[in-house]
Write an enzyme that holds these catalytic residues in place. Structure first.
Site, PDB file in Angstrom:
ATOM      1  N   LYS A   1       0.859  -1.191   0.000  1.00 60.97           N
ATOM      2  CA  LYS A   1       0.000   0.000   0.000  1.00 60.97           C
ATOM      3  C   LYS A   1       0.894   1.239   0.000  1.00 60.97           C
ATOM      4  O   LYS A   1       1.500   1.579   1.008  1.00 60.97           O
ATOM      5  CB  LYS A   1      -0.922   0.057   1.219  1.00 60.97           C
ATOM      6  CG  LYS A   1      -2.008   1.110   1.013  1.00 60.97           C
ATOM      7  CD  LYS A   1      -2.633   1.630   2.291  1.00 60.97           C
ATOM      8  CE  LYS A   1      -1.847   2.731   2.935  1.00 60.97           C
ATOM      9  NZ  LYS A   1      -1.755   3.992   2.148  1.00 60.97           N
TER      10      LYS A   1
ATOM     11  N   GLU B   1      10.753  15.528  14.274  1.00 61.76           N
ATOM     12  CA  GLU B   1      10.986  15.462  12.838  1.00 61.76           C
ATOM     13  C   GLU B   1      10.123  16.518  12.137  1.00 61.76           C
ATOM     14  O   GLU B   1       8.912  16.542  12.293  1.00 61.76           O
ATOM     15  CB  GLU B   1      10.617  14.062  12.338  1.00 61.76           C
ATOM     16  CG  GLU B   1      10.988  13.838  10.906  1.00 61.76           C
ATOM     17  CD  GLU B   1      10.743  12.392  10.468  1.00 61.76           C
ATOM     18  OE1 GLU B   1       9.658  11.866  10.752  1.00 61.76           O
ATOM     19  OE2 GLU B   1      11.639  11.826   9.837  1.00 61.76           O
TER      20      GLU B   1
ATOM     21  N   CYS C   1      14.163  10.959   5.445  1.00 61.18           N
ATOM     22  CA  CYS C   1      14.279  10.487   6.820  1.00 61.18           C
ATOM     23  C   CYS C   1      15.720  10.559   7.329  1.00 61.18           C
ATOM     24  O   CYS C   1      15.944  10.556   8.535  1.00 61.18           O
ATOM     25  CB  CYS C   1      13.729   9.073   6.945  1.00 61.18           C
ATOM     26  SG  CYS C   1      14.435   7.953   5.732  1.00 61.18           S
TER      27      CYS C   1
ATOM     28  N   GLU D   1      10.593   0.976   9.618  1.00 62.51           N
ATOM     29  CA  GLU D   1      11.564   2.019   9.267  1.00 62.51           C
ATOM     30  C   GLU D   1      10.859   3.335   9.529  1.00 62.51           C
ATOM     31  O   GLU D   1       9.978   3.734   8.774  1.00 62.51           O
ATOM     32  CB  GLU D   1      11.930   1.929   7.782  1.00 62.51           C
ATOM     33  CG  GLU D   1      12.569   0.631   7.360  1.00 62.51           C
ATOM     34  CD  GLU D   1      14.042   0.569   7.690  1.00 62.51           C
ATOM     35  OE1 GLU D   1      14.607   1.571   8.168  1.00 62.51           O
ATOM     36  OE2 GLU D   1      14.638  -0.499   7.468  1.00 62.51           O
TER      37      GLU D   1
HETATM   38  P1  NAD Z   1       2.972   8.326   7.601  1.00 59.88           P
HETATM   39  O1  NAD Z   1       3.398   7.566   8.793  1.00 59.88           O
HETATM   40  O2  NAD Z   1       1.965   9.387   7.744  1.00 59.88           O
HETATM   41  O3  NAD Z   1       2.371   7.337   6.489  1.00 59.88           O
HETATM   42  C1  NAD Z   1       3.118   6.237   6.028  1.00 59.88           C
HETATM   43  C2  NAD Z   1       2.167   5.246   5.403  1.00 59.88           C
HETATM   44  O4  NAD Z   1       1.327   4.706   6.416  1.00 59.88           O
HETATM   45  C3  NAD Z   1       1.239   5.800   4.340  1.00 59.88           C
HETATM   46  O5  NAD Z   1       1.120   4.863   3.298  1.00 59.88           O
HETATM   47  C4  NAD Z   1      -0.065   5.946   5.091  1.00 59.88           C
HETATM   48  O6  NAD Z   1      -1.197   5.886   4.245  1.00 59.88           O
HETATM   49  C5  NAD Z   1      -0.018   4.753   6.006  1.00 59.88           C
HETATM   50  N1  NAD Z   1      -0.873   4.832   7.197  1.00 59.88           N
HETATM   51  C6  NAD Z   1      -1.334   5.945   7.822  1.00 59.88           C
HETATM   52  N2  NAD Z   1      -2.090   5.601   8.880  1.00 59.88           N
HETATM   53  C7  NAD Z   1      -2.106   4.248   8.933  1.00 59.88           C
HETATM   54  C8  NAD Z   1      -2.709   3.301   9.811  1.00 59.88           C
HETATM   55  N3  NAD Z   1      -3.449   3.691  10.844  1.00 59.88           N
HETATM   56  N4  NAD Z   1      -2.512   1.991   9.579  1.00 59.88           N
HETATM   57  C9  NAD Z   1      -1.744   1.584   8.540  1.00 59.88           C
HETATM   58  N5  NAD Z   1      -1.156   2.437   7.671  1.00 59.88           N
HETATM   59  C10 NAD Z   1      -1.331   3.757   7.867  1.00 59.88           C
HETATM   60  O7  NAD Z   1       4.328   8.848   6.936  1.00 59.88           O
HETATM   61  P2  NAD Z   1       4.479   9.790   5.674  1.00 59.88           P
HETATM   62  O8  NAD Z   1       4.081  11.152   6.085  1.00 59.88           O
HETATM   63  O9  NAD Z   1       3.863   9.167   4.486  1.00 59.88           O
HETATM   64  O10 NAD Z   1       6.064   9.724   5.428  1.00 59.88           O
HETATM   65  C11 NAD Z   1       6.964  10.474   6.152  1.00 59.88           C
HETATM   66  C12 NAD Z   1       7.529   9.670   7.304  1.00 59.88           C
HETATM   67  O11 NAD Z   1       8.173   8.498   6.807  1.00 59.88           O
HETATM   68  C13 NAD Z   1       8.595  10.392   8.070  1.00 59.88           C
HETATM   69  O12 NAD Z   1       8.412  10.178   9.444  1.00 59.88           O
HETATM   70  C14 NAD Z   1       9.882   9.735   7.606  1.00 59.88           C
HETATM   71  O13 NAD Z   1      10.944   9.834   8.488  1.00 59.88           O
HETATM   72  C15 NAD Z   1       9.453   8.356   7.412  1.00 59.88           C
HETATM   73  N6  NAD Z   1      10.387   7.665   6.525  1.00 59.88           N
HETATM   74  C16 NAD Z   1      11.254   6.774   7.073  1.00 59.88           C
HETATM   75  C17 NAD Z   1      12.160   6.110   6.274  1.00 59.88           C
HETATM   76  C18 NAD Z   1      13.113   5.121   6.874  1.00 59.88           C
HETATM   77  O14 NAD Z   1      13.696   4.356   6.133  1.00 59.88           O
HETATM   78  N7  NAD Z   1      13.296   5.087   8.171  1.00 59.88           N
HETATM   79  C19 NAD Z   1      12.178   6.341   4.912  1.00 59.88           C
HETATM   80  C20 NAD Z   1      11.281   7.261   4.381  1.00 59.88           C
HETATM   81  C21 NAD Z   1      10.375   7.908   5.209  1.00 59.88           C
END
Ligand code: NAD
Ligand code: MN
Length: 500
Positions: free
Chosen positions: A178, A387, A287, A253
């Site tokens: 997803k 962040e 990230c 992650e």
């Molecule tokens: P987010 O946590 O808002 O969303 C990530 C994903 O989770 C999306 O696909 C979203 O639709 C889904 N999601 C949201 N609520 C959910 C739920 N209740 N149950 C299951 N899935 C759900 O993150 P974002 O804003 O899309 O991305 C930015 C974040 O990602 C930042 O915190 C960044 O640091 C992190 N990130 C981490 C890495 C890493 O490798 N550590 C890499 C890239 C991004």
């Protein structure tokens, strides 16, 4: 793409189809907030359908010879090569990334990931056999886990899809991915390309929907054996909680807040260049981006002046224009969130040296934010601890080496870090003492497919990329074979003594 571009939110079980949640999804270009595509989002029924497709594909895929999985990935790499420009354009349009970045980083990096896992697929093995007790031969099998449910963020849509899909399927799992609801287009293209190169139906499935509906349905689905999540720490916590009900394997992650530690013997010019690139890459929506620069007092003023000078020269503009350095943030929502952090820091007494606002004029229609340099913030303040995920670098001074390293470790995150020094001893010490999954010395950001990526502390656990990722995507089985052939084994004496 025309604004009437309606796409299918589900590519599962071998064909694209609209979702059935009843919720309409819109993909926008944040450069002007125009509509790039719309779709009917997937809901729980679509997730269930996709998990069933992945379940049906698992027996054959997981037992296929590694060379079969490898050649499927090689075909995929060739397909992506041939469509590289198209991927670069769509990735840029849906996310606002400058075309230079998608052409030179996102797309070639993704193709390299595929090529790497095509090779890695053939290098999966258990340990050599031996007889540890003299009467059994033991050997270790590494087996696929099953159906993997993966959830990806919006910041590197194509690369995050790759990081999720590749190690999972190279190891013989099947996957339901997803992607983030606001940037799903290249993941959908990828699922279609997997079918186009004859990766068997059901091995790669993509469902696009909201986190609350499709995401939760996927994480909770009893047919999913493992959840691999990349995203923010709060949602990662929710994912972990949902996974407990069916005791799913979890790989997280999560967020980062990378420190950038500049010692007083550093090459100042290199550190300034590194800080600019390391904090502004992908408009800071990375990230591992440099977010907290700690600079030893003698270099502090020169570092701040040097970075501020570069920041004010960065060219913001249309992501489709190759001359653009920095595009908009991914959405209006993200722009407002970043602005909120900077405004609250300013109100709390921090100094905004440059930036600190959205650009005016033509760019105001897009979700832009100026490169922003902040000094004078308190270590315990929000802008240093949380962040932000935007083009904001906070610079703070330190005196002793001990202090610099302690400050670098003083957040709940531990994803990545860098140290800048010409001293071998300082470099060695920083690489040992900084608690993060990656420590760069005299650089910040570069990654390779061969090396693991993943966090310490609240940045999560488990590794993406590299053969370390197979520790997440395989399970270890011990096989113990009797080699005596005798009916009455010596250890049976402990249970019964009669002889028959
Ligand atoms: P987010 O946590 O808002 O969303 C990530 C994903 O989770 C999306 O696909 C979203 O639709 C889904 N999601 C949201 N609520 C959910 C739920 N209740 N149950 C299951 N899935 C759900 O993150 P974002 O804003 O899309 O991305 C930015 C974040 O990602 C930042 O915190 C960044 O640091 C992190 N990130 C981490 C890495 C890493 O490798 N550590 C890499 C890239 C991004
Ligand atoms: Mn978008």
């Amino acid at each position: 793409m025309a604004s009437s571009n309606q796409v299918n939110a589900v590519v599962a079980g071998g064909e694209p189809r609209p979702g059935t949640s009843g919720e309409l999804g819109t993909v926008t270009n944040p450069a002007d907030n125009s509509v790039v595509a719309t779709m009917e989002f997937a809901g729980a029924a679509d997730v269930d359908y996709s998990v069933q497709a992945a379940t049906a594909a698992f027996p054959d895929w997981s037992t296929a010879p590694p060379s079969v999985r490898s050649s499927a990935l090689l075909r995929l790499a060739a397909r992506l090569e041939s469509r590289a420009e198209e991927y670069a354009q769509v990735e840029s349009a849906q996310s606002g990334k400058p075309i230079r970045l998608t052409r030179e980083f996102d797309v070639p990096g993704s193709i390299d990931n595929v090529a790497f896992f095509a090779g890695a697929a053939r290098n999966l093995e258990g340990k050599a056999a031996a007889e540890w007790d003299g009467v059994h031969t033991s050997y270790i099998r590494r087996e696929a886990v099953g159906v993997v449910g993966s959830i990806a963020p919006w910041n590197y849509p194509l690369q995050m899809a790759m990081w999720k899909i590749l190690p999972a399927i190279a190891a013989g799992n099947t996957i339901v991915l997803k992607p983030a609801a606001i940037t799903p287009l290249t993941s959908l293209m990828l699922a279609e390309d997997a079918l186009a190169v004859d990766i068997p139906v059901g091995v790669v499935n993509v469902v696009v929907g909201s986190g609350a509906v499709a995401g939760e349905a996927l994480v909770s689905h009893p047919g999913v054996s493992m959840v691999s999540f990349t995203g923010s720490t709060p949602i990662g916590q929710r994912v972990m909680e949902l996974a407990t009900a069916t005791v799913k394997r979890v790989h997280l992650e999560l967020g980062g807040k990378a420190p950038f530690v500049v010692f007083d013997d550093a090459d100042l010019e290199a550190a300034i260049h590194g800080a600019v690139a390391g904090s502004l890459i992908n408009a800071g929506q990375d990230c591992t981006a440099a977010t907290r620069a700690y600079v030893q007092r003698p270099l502090f003023d020169a570092f701040v002046a040097g970075v501020a000078d570069f920041f004010s020269g960065v060219v913001l503009g249309d992501p489709a224009d190759p001359a653009t350095d920095m595009g908009p943030l991914v959405s209006r929502r993200q722009q407002l969130s970043v602005a909120g952090f900077v405004d609250r820091a300013r109100a709390a007494g921090a100094t905004v040296v440059t930036g600190g606002a959205a650009p005016q004029g033509e760019l105001a229609a897009g979700s832009y934010y100026l490169p922003t340099l902040v000094t004078g913030a308190a270590q315990r303040s929000e802008i240093v601890q949380d962040e932000i995920f935007g083009p904001v670098l906070v610079v703070l001074p330190f005196d002793s080496d001990d202090e610099g390293l302690a400050l670098a470790n003083d957040t709940p995150f531990g994803l990545a870090a860098s140290a800048w020094t010409t001293s071998l001893l300082r470099a060695m010490r920083a690489s040992r003492e900084i608690k993060a999954g990656c420590v760069w010395i005299n650089d910040h950001i570069p990654i390779v497919s061969e090396m693991p990526h993943g966090g310490f502390k609240q940045s999560g656990f488990g590794k993406d990329m590299s053969t370390y990722s197979f520790d997440e995507y395989t399970q270890v089985k011990h096989v113990s074979m009797d080699i005596t052939g005798v009916a009455r084994k010596s250890w049976h004496r402990t249970i019964f003594t009669t002889t028959r």
